[in-house]
Write a protein that holds these residues in place. Sequence first.
Motif, PDB file in Angstrom:
ATOM      1  N   LEU A 168       0.882  -1.164   0.000  1.00  0.00           N
ATOM      2  CA  LEU A 168       0.000   0.000   0.000  1.00  0.00           C
ATOM      3  C   LEU A 168       0.918   1.210   0.000  1.00  0.00           C
ATOM      4  O   LEU A 168       1.954   1.196   0.670  1.00  0.00           O
ATOM      5  CB  LEU A 168      -0.876   0.015   1.251  1.00  0.00           C
ATOM      6  CG  LEU A 168      -1.797  -1.188   1.456  1.00  0.00           C
ATOM      7  CD1 LEU A 168      -2.423  -1.143   2.847  1.00  0.00           C
ATOM      8  CD2 LEU A 168      -2.879  -1.221   0.385  1.00  0.00           C
ATOM      9  N   VAL A 213       1.295   5.783  -0.411  1.00  0.00           N
ATOM     10  CA  VAL A 213       0.802   7.143  -0.559  1.00  0.00           C
ATOM     11  C   VAL A 213       1.912   7.929  -1.238  1.00  0.00           C
ATOM     12  O   VAL A 213       3.069   7.871  -0.800  1.00  0.00           O
ATOM     13  CB  VAL A 213       0.466   7.765   0.819  1.00  0.00           C
ATOM     14  CG1 VAL A 213       0.199   9.251   0.700  1.00  0.00           C
ATOM     15  CG2 VAL A 213      -0.717   7.049   1.448  1.00  0.00           C
ATOM     16  N   GLU A 214       1.578   8.638  -2.302  1.00  0.00           N
ATOM     17  CA  GLU A 214       2.575   9.440  -3.021  1.00  0.00           C
ATOM     18  C   GLU A 214       2.068  10.868  -3.149  1.00  0.00           C
ATOM     19  O   GLU A 214       0.886  11.099  -3.339  1.00  0.00           O
ATOM     20  CB  GLU A 214       2.845   8.852  -4.406  1.00  0.00           C
ATOM     21  CG  GLU A 214       3.424   7.453  -4.333  1.00  0.00           C
ATOM     22  CD  GLU A 214       3.852   6.920  -5.689  1.00  0.00           C
ATOM     23  OE1 GLU A 214       4.589   7.633  -6.398  1.00  0.00           O
ATOM     24  OE2 GLU A 214       3.456   5.788  -6.012  1.00  0.00           O
ATOM     25  N   ARG A 215       2.999  11.803  -3.034  1.00  0.00           N
ATOM     26  CA  ARG A 215       2.667  13.226  -3.118  1.00  0.00           C
ATOM     27  C   ARG A 215       3.834  13.982  -3.766  1.00  0.00           C
ATOM     28  O   ARG A 215       4.967  13.533  -3.706  1.00  0.00           O
ATOM     29  CB  ARG A 215       2.482  13.840  -1.724  1.00  0.00           C
ATOM     30  CG  ARG A 215       1.403  13.264  -0.862  1.00  0.00           C
ATOM     31  CD  ARG A 215       0.086  13.988  -1.119  1.00  0.00           C
ATOM     32  NE  ARG A 215      -0.884  13.818  -0.071  1.00  0.00           N
ATOM     33  CZ  ARG A 215      -1.582  12.719   0.168  1.00  0.00           C
ATOM     34  NH1 ARG A 215      -1.364  11.643  -0.534  1.00  0.00           N
ATOM     35  NH2 ARG A 215      -2.494  12.679   1.122  1.00  0.00           N
ATOM     36  N   ARG A 244       7.133   9.434  -1.211  1.00  0.00           N
ATOM     37  CA  ARG A 244       6.459   8.133  -1.303  1.00  0.00           C
ATOM     38  C   ARG A 244       6.611   7.416   0.028  1.00  0.00           C
ATOM     39  O   ARG A 244       7.723   7.265   0.543  1.00  0.00           O
ATOM     40  CB  ARG A 244       7.058   7.284  -2.406  1.00  0.00           C
ATOM     41  CG  ARG A 244       6.299   5.992  -2.657  1.00  0.00           C
ATOM     42  CD  ARG A 244       6.810   5.289  -3.934  1.00  0.00           C
ATOM     43  NE  ARG A 244       5.861   4.297  -4.374  1.00  0.00           N
ATOM     44  CZ  ARG A 244       5.768   3.065  -3.866  1.00  0.00           C
ATOM     45  NH1 ARG A 244       6.595   2.688  -2.894  1.00  0.00           N
ATOM     46  NH2 ARG A 244       4.871   2.217  -4.332  1.00  0.00           N
ATOM     47  N   ALA A 251       5.376   3.806   1.761  1.00  0.00           N
ATOM     48  CA  ALA A 251       4.776   2.523   1.425  1.00  0.00           C
ATOM     49  C   ALA A 251       4.845   1.580   2.616  1.00  0.00           C
ATOM     50  O   ALA A 251       5.757   1.652   3.435  1.00  0.00           O
ATOM     51  CB  ALA A 251       5.494   1.906   0.234  1.00  0.00           C
ATOM     52  N   ALA A 257      -5.341  -1.967   4.905  1.00  0.00           N
ATOM     53  CA  ALA A 257      -6.210  -1.102   4.095  1.00  0.00           C
ATOM     54  C   ALA A 257      -7.526  -0.828   4.822  1.00  0.00           C
ATOM     55  O   ALA A 257      -7.998   0.315   4.876  1.00  0.00           O
ATOM     56  CB  ALA A 257      -6.465  -1.743   2.736  1.00  0.00           C
ATOM     57  N   PHE A 263      -5.575   2.773   6.005  1.00  0.00           N
ATOM     58  CA  PHE A 263      -4.226   3.115   5.558  1.00  0.00           C
ATOM     59  C   PHE A 263      -4.212   4.383   4.704  1.00  0.00           C
ATOM     60  O   PHE A 263      -3.474   5.321   4.994  1.00  0.00           O
ATOM     61  CB  PHE A 263      -3.588   1.964   4.759  1.00  0.00           C
ATOM     62  CG  PHE A 263      -2.303   2.375   4.090  1.00  0.00           C
ATOM     63  CD1 PHE A 263      -1.105   2.296   4.784  1.00  0.00           C
ATOM     64  CD2 PHE A 263      -2.291   2.872   2.797  1.00  0.00           C
ATOM     65  CE1 PHE A 263       0.086   2.703   4.189  1.00  0.00           C
ATOM     66  CE2 PHE A 263      -1.117   3.281   2.195  1.00  0.00           C
ATOM     67  CZ  PHE A 263       0.073   3.198   2.898  1.00  0.00           C
ATOM     68  N   GLU A 264      -4.992   4.386   3.632  1.00  0.00           N
ATOM     69  CA  GLU A 264      -4.931   5.493   2.677  1.00  0.00           C
ATOM     70  C   GLU A 264      -5.217   6.835   3.350  1.00  0.00           C
ATOM     71  O   GLU A 264      -4.470   7.798   3.180  1.00  0.00           O
ATOM     72  CB  GLU A 264      -5.894   5.263   1.517  1.00  0.00           C
ATOM     73  CG  GLU A 264      -5.735   6.290   0.415  1.00  0.00           C
ATOM     74  CD  GLU A 264      -6.583   5.965  -0.800  1.00  0.00           C
ATOM     75  OE1 GLU A 264      -6.866   6.923  -1.555  1.00  0.00           O
ATOM     76  OE2 GLU A 264      -6.958   4.808  -1.012  1.00  0.00           O
ATOM     77  N   GLN A 265      -6.274   6.911   4.128  1.00  0.00           N
ATOM     78  CA  GLN A 265      -6.609   8.158   4.808  1.00  0.00           C
ATOM     79  C   GLN A 265      -5.563   8.499   5.863  1.00  0.00           C
ATOM     80  O   GLN A 265      -5.069   9.621   5.920  1.00  0.00           O
ATOM     81  CB  GLN A 265      -7.984   8.082   5.449  1.00  0.00           C
ATOM     82  CG  GLN A 265      -8.342   9.376   6.173  1.00  0.00           C
ATOM     83  CD  GLN A 265      -9.675   9.293   6.903  1.00  0.00           C
ATOM     84  OE1 GLN A 265     -10.311   8.243   6.963  1.00  0.00           O
ATOM     85  NE2 GLN A 265     -10.085  10.409   7.473  1.00  0.00           N
ATOM     86  N   TRP A 276      -2.347   7.437   6.392  1.00  0.00           N
ATOM     87  CA  TRP A 276      -1.014   7.769   5.884  1.00  0.00           C
ATOM     88  C   TRP A 276      -1.056   9.030   5.014  1.00  0.00           C
ATOM     89  O   TRP A 276      -0.069   9.745   4.913  1.00  0.00           O
ATOM     90  CB  TRP A 276      -0.397   6.582   5.157  1.00  0.00           C
ATOM     91  CG  TRP A 276       0.128   5.521   6.082  1.00  0.00           C
ATOM     92  CD1 TRP A 276      -0.490   5.020   7.203  1.00  0.00           C
ATOM     93  CD2 TRP A 276       1.364   4.838   5.989  1.00  0.00           C
ATOM     94  NE1 TRP A 276       0.294   4.065   7.793  1.00  0.00           N
ATOM     95  CE2 TRP A 276       1.430   3.925   7.065  1.00  0.00           C
ATOM     96  CE3 TRP A 276       2.428   4.885   5.081  1.00  0.00           C
ATOM     97  CZ2 TRP A 276       2.513   3.079   7.266  1.00  0.00           C
ATOM     98  CZ3 TRP A 276       3.500   4.029   5.281  1.00  0.00           C
ATOM     99  CH2 TRP A 276       3.551   3.147   6.366  1.00  0.00           C
ATOM    100  N   GLY A 277      -2.217   9.331   4.422  1.00  0.00           N
ATOM    101  CA  GLY A 277      -2.369  10.589   3.682  1.00  0.00           C
ATOM    102  C   GLY A 277      -2.341  11.786   4.619  1.00  0.00           C
ATOM    103  O   GLY A 277      -1.685  12.800   4.346  1.00  0.00           O
TER     104      GLY A 277
END
Length: 157
Positions: free
Chosen positions: A11, A13-15, A117, A119, A132, A136-138, A140-141
Amino acid sequence: MTDAPDALFELAVERHFDVPPTAIWQAWTDHLTEWWCPRPWTTEIIDWDMRAGGAAHVTMHGPDGGISDMPGVFLEVTEPNRIVFTNAFTAGWRPQKPFMVGIFEFTDDGAGGSHYRAAARHWDKAAMDEHAAMGFEQGWGVVADQLLEVARRIAGR
């Protein structure tokens, strides 16, 4: 059905960050308690020896009294671009039930900013799916946004 032996179960997150990798590195290494977990949770550093084989142990405290203890070990520390750790071991290479390998990378974009990044690689699909489902997405974002706030302050932006 078994998991493919070469699957990363990752999983990420990239910015794009508008600060150089050195500012992100300094925020990551010197200001961890300011960004490590989504607010209003707080971070307590128990043991932090940023070198390959060094202890990486933090405890996160929730506003309702919840605690998430995260002992682990650093696998790779390459200033100012890459930090890799795992919770498969604690300090002294003591095995414990693994959940993930965390990989943070800060790459210069050539224009004064960085590609960020973060991961999490898991041992199997079930662990990845569990992470997930935990948000995770929210989570780690949010952490990426908080890290950027600190890095901007360091960079004077």
